[in-house]
Design a protein around this motif. Structure first.
Motif, short mmCIF file in Angstrom:
data_model
loop_
_atom_site.label_atom_id
_atom_site.label_comp_id
_atom_site.label_asym_id
_atom_site.label_seq_id
_atom_site.Cartn_x
_atom_site.Cartn_y
_atom_site.Cartn_z
N GLY A 150 20.07 2.23 39.61
CA GLY A 150 20.88 3.40 39.29
C GLY A 150 20.05 4.59 38.86
O GLY A 150 20.32 5.73 39.24
N GLY A 151 19.00 4.32 38.07
CA GLY A 151 18.14 5.41 37.62
C GLY A 151 17.38 6.06 38.74
O GLY A 151 17.24 7.29 38.79
N MET A 152 16.88 5.26 39.69
CA MET A 152 16.17 5.81 40.84
C MET A 152 17.11 6.65 41.70
O MET A 152 16.76 7.74 42.16
CB MET A 152 15.55 4.67 41.65
N LEU A 153 18.33 6.14 41.91
CA LEU A 153 19.28 6.86 42.75
C LEU A 153 19.71 8.17 42.09
O LEU A 153 19.93 9.18 42.77
CB LEU A 153 20.49 5.97 43.03
N GLN A 154 19.80 8.17 40.77
CA GLN A 154 20.14 9.39 40.07
C GLN A 154 19.08 10.46 40.30
O GLN A 154 19.38 11.65 40.46
CB GLN A 154 20.32 9.11 38.58
N ARG A 155 17.83 10.04 40.33
CA ARG A 155 16.75 11.01 40.58
C ARG A 155 16.83 11.56 42.00
O ARG A 155 16.51 12.73 42.23
CB ARG A 155 15.39 10.35 40.32
N ALA A 156 17.24 10.74 42.95
CA ALA A 156 17.40 11.23 44.33
C ALA A 156 18.51 12.27 44.42
O ALA A 156 18.37 13.29 45.12
CB ALA A 156 17.69 10.06 45.27
N THR A 157 19.61 12.06 43.70
CA THR A 157 20.69 13.05 43.71
C THR A 157 20.23 14.35 43.05
O THR A 157 20.66 15.44 43.43
CB THR A 157 21.95 12.52 43.01
N LEU A 158 19.35 14.23 42.07
CA LEU A 158 18.81 15.43 41.42
C LEU A 158 17.94 16.23 42.39
O LEU A 158 18.00 17.46 42.42
CB LEU A 158 18.01 15.03 40.19
N VAL A 159 17.16 15.53 43.21
CA VAL A 159 16.35 16.20 44.23
C VAL A 159 17.26 16.97 45.19
O VAL A 159 16.98 18.13 45.54
CB VAL A 159 15.49 15.18 45.00
N ALA A 160 18.35 16.34 45.60
CA ALA A 160 19.28 17.01 46.51
C ALA A 160 19.92 18.23 45.86
O ALA A 160 20.09 19.28 46.49
CB ALA A 160 20.36 16.03 46.97
N ALA A 161 20.27 18.11 44.58
CA ALA A 161 20.96 19.20 43.88
C ALA A 161 20.09 20.43 43.72
O ALA A 161 20.58 21.56 43.72
CB ALA A 161 21.45 18.72 42.52
N THR A 162 18.78 20.24 43.56
CA THR A 162 17.88 21.37 43.29
C THR A 162 17.05 21.76 44.50
O THR A 162 16.07 22.50 44.38
CB THR A 162 16.95 21.03 42.11
N ALA A 163 17.45 21.28 45.68
CA ALA A 163 16.65 21.52 46.90
C ALA A 163 16.46 23.00 47.19
O ALA A 163 15.42 23.40 47.71
CB ALA A 163 17.32 20.83 48.09
N HIS A 164 17.46 23.82 46.86
CA HIS A 164 17.40 25.25 47.20
C HIS A 164 17.15 26.13 45.98
O HIS A 164 17.42 27.35 46.04
CB HIS A 164 18.71 25.67 47.88
N ALA A 165 16.63 25.55 44.90
CA ALA A 165 16.38 26.30 43.67
C ALA A 165 17.57 27.19 43.33
O ALA A 165 17.47 28.42 43.27
CB ALA A 165 15.11 27.15 43.82
N PRO A 166 18.74 26.58 43.09
CA PRO A 166 19.97 27.36 42.92
C PRO A 166 19.96 28.24 41.67
O PRO A 166 19.22 27.98 40.71
CB PRO A 166 21.06 26.30 42.84
N LEU A 167 20.82 29.24 41.69
CA LEU A 167 20.99 30.12 40.55
C LEU A 167 21.47 29.35 39.32
O LEU A 167 21.10 29.64 38.19
CB LEU A 167 21.99 31.22 40.91
N LEU A 168 22.30 28.33 39.56
CA LEU A 168 22.90 27.52 38.49
C LEU A 168 22.88 26.06 38.92
O LEU A 168 23.20 25.75 40.07
CB LEU A 168 24.35 27.96 38.25
N THR A 169 22.51 25.17 38.02
CA THR A 169 22.61 23.74 38.28
C THR A 169 23.59 23.12 37.28
O THR A 169 23.45 23.31 36.07
CB THR A 169 21.25 23.04 38.17
N LEU A 170 24.57 22.41 37.83
CA LEU A 170 25.54 21.68 37.02
C LEU A 170 25.13 20.21 37.03
O LEU A 170 25.17 19.56 38.08
CB LEU A 170 26.94 21.84 37.62
#
Length: 484
Positions: A150-170
């Motif tokens: 679960g911890g490894m998969l959570q890190r993968a979702t974090l990579v996907a969330a910040t892929a485009h260096a967004p203005l805001l991360t939730l």
């Protein structure tokens, strides 16, 4: 400069009439780091879903939400799709539910580009996975979600969330399955790859280290807001004071009584998945009346060892002995509390069916009315006495689902309880209550094996704590001598 997020008098009422948020207002400025804390079911995840336009149909929403200056309440789907990922990144609370089980982890990460009709730069996915502590990221990306912790998969979702260096991360509980060191590393990475952060977390110490301001929710209402250091050091609202008090864990003193007879013993067990060795030559005994904790970094083999000892997987080498070792175990002798509480509950079953299934497995026969009464008692035991037993799991928060999973396991009256991260999805007050309940179960004679990344809290109720490192049991932090 436009504020990344402005929430004004947001009220959210679900189709069943439950008001999840009541006139909540919040402004996250450019580069600011905000945290939203509160008990399970207080409205934290609803706030995130409202910002992303992901609330269920027929949900009544009033107020205003502007993301990067764009009003998202009532916005068409095309506008919301352009906001998600590019302007507002999202780290979900449940990484397993966020991933298609039939697709590889690499496909999930690559989708962050594909959904916007883009292609990731060559080597970007494997490099990003390596950057969040996934060794050999390129090869591991070819695996499926169930092959990751679960911890490894959570890190993968974090990579996907910040892929485009967004203005805001939730980020909705992005570190709930990570050890403290890795949690700090991951949030440091988030800070470097996004403009502003809205962190949903139960971990008050983490909030203090990584955020500047804090909003406290209780029953859908904002009860306190201000600088994180001040709110957590000198809280004024009763709800905040209770959360801060519950976050203080007192280490458990060494018990005077020796443990009872061994209930489970693993002797020299190993488990491999292809060329990955998850557990190597591990030996561990769990006795009646004691709680044995397993700590270690994400992916170290903690959950695999627990499944081996509980008989949920067979070791490639070595032996596991349960009870008398003759193979005759009563129904419910071993009960698991899984790391993914939402997936562990049948989404089609009302809670009363789930909670009384262990009684049926024991051969008991009850009327529907009696089963509903038993379910109500089980929910009261884990602090969910106000939850309707006719509700479906999908209507619960992850923290509430976790407590239902605990209640179901306890209803079986197990001799051995295998709990994989039983407090990871819980607020600090609920975690304190659940750990006290687990201690009570052990004191009544049950054997408990608990996997956790939260070593301080585990030390507050466990009798012994062992550490996993790359598949090996490396040390024994016993509060008393380990049983022979």
């Amino acid at each position: 400069m436009t504020d990344p997020l402005v929430v004004d008098a947001l009220t959210v009422t679900y189709p069943d009439g439950h008001r999840a948020l009541d006139a909540v207002s919040l402004t996250v400025g450019a580069g600011e780091r905000w945290a939203v804390v509160g008990r399970s079911g207080s409205g934290k995840t609803t706030l995130v879903r409202a910002v992303l336009g992901l609330l269920p149909p027929r949900t009544r929403v009033t107020g205003s939400i502007r993301v990067g200056g764009q009003e998202v309440l009532g916005a068409p789907e095309a506008v919301l799709r352009a906001v998600r990922g590019l302007v507002a990144g999202y780290v979900p609370q449940d990484p397993y539910a966020a991933c298609d089980p039939l697709r590889t982890v690499g496909h999930h990460v690559t989708e962050a580009w594909a959904v916007h009709r883009r292609r990731p730069p060559d080597g970007a996915v494997s490099a990003a996975l390596d950057g969040v502590g996934i060794p050999d990221g390129g090869r591991r990306a070819l695996q499926h979600p169930h092959q990751w912790s679960g911890g490894m998969l959570q890190r993968a979702t974090l990579v996907a969330a910040t892929a485009h260096a967004p203005l805001l991360t939730l980020a909705d509980e992005p570190t709930s399955a990570l050890d403290a060191e890795l949690a700090d590393d991951v949030l440091d990475l988030v800070r470097r790859t996004c403009g502003a952060l809205l962190l949903i977390s139960h971990d008050l110490a983490l909030v203090a280290r990584h955020t500047d301001s804090t909003l406290v929710l209780a029953d859908g209402a904002a009860v306190e807001t201000g600088p994180a250091a001040r709110v957590l050091r000198s809280p004024t609202a009763p709800e905040t004071r209770e959360l801060v008090a519950a976050a203080t864990v007192v280490p458990r003193a060494a018990p005077a009584a020796a443990p009872g007879a061994p209930v489970a013993r693993a002797d020299g067990v190993s488990r491999r998945y292809g060329d990955v060795t998850a557990v190597e030559d591990a030996t561990l005994t769990v006795a009646a009346g004691e709680i044995v904790g397993i700590v270690g970094r994400s992916g170290s083999g903690k959950s695999t060892l627990a499944r081996l000892i509980g008989g949920m997987e067979r070791p490639d080498t070595g032996t596991v002995r349960l009870g008398a070792g003759d193979g005759r175990l009563r129904p419910g002798f071993v009960m698991p509390i899984f790391q993914d509480p939402v997936a562990s509950l049948d989404r089609r079953w009302a809670l009363w069916r789930t909670l009384t299934e262990p009684a049926l497995a024991r051969g008991e026969r009850h009327s529907r009315r009696a089963r509903r009464a038993l379910a109500t008692e089980a929910l009261e035991r884990v602090g969910l006495g106000d939850i309707d037993v006719d509700r479906l799991p999908g209507s619960l928060s992850v923290g509430q689902a976790q407590r239902v999973a605990v209640a179901r396991a306890l209803a079986a009256r197990p001799a051995l309880l295998i709990a994989d991260e039983p407090t990871a999805s819980l607020d600090v007050a609920s975690a304190a209550a659940i750990t006290a309940l687990l201690r009570e179960i052990a004191d009544a004679g049950a054997a408990l094996l608990v996997v956790s990344h939260d070593a301080p809290r585990l030390g507050g109720y466990a009798d012994r704590v062992v550490t996993m490192d790359a598949g090996h049991l490396t040390e024994d932090g016993a509060l008393r001598d380990a049983p022979v």
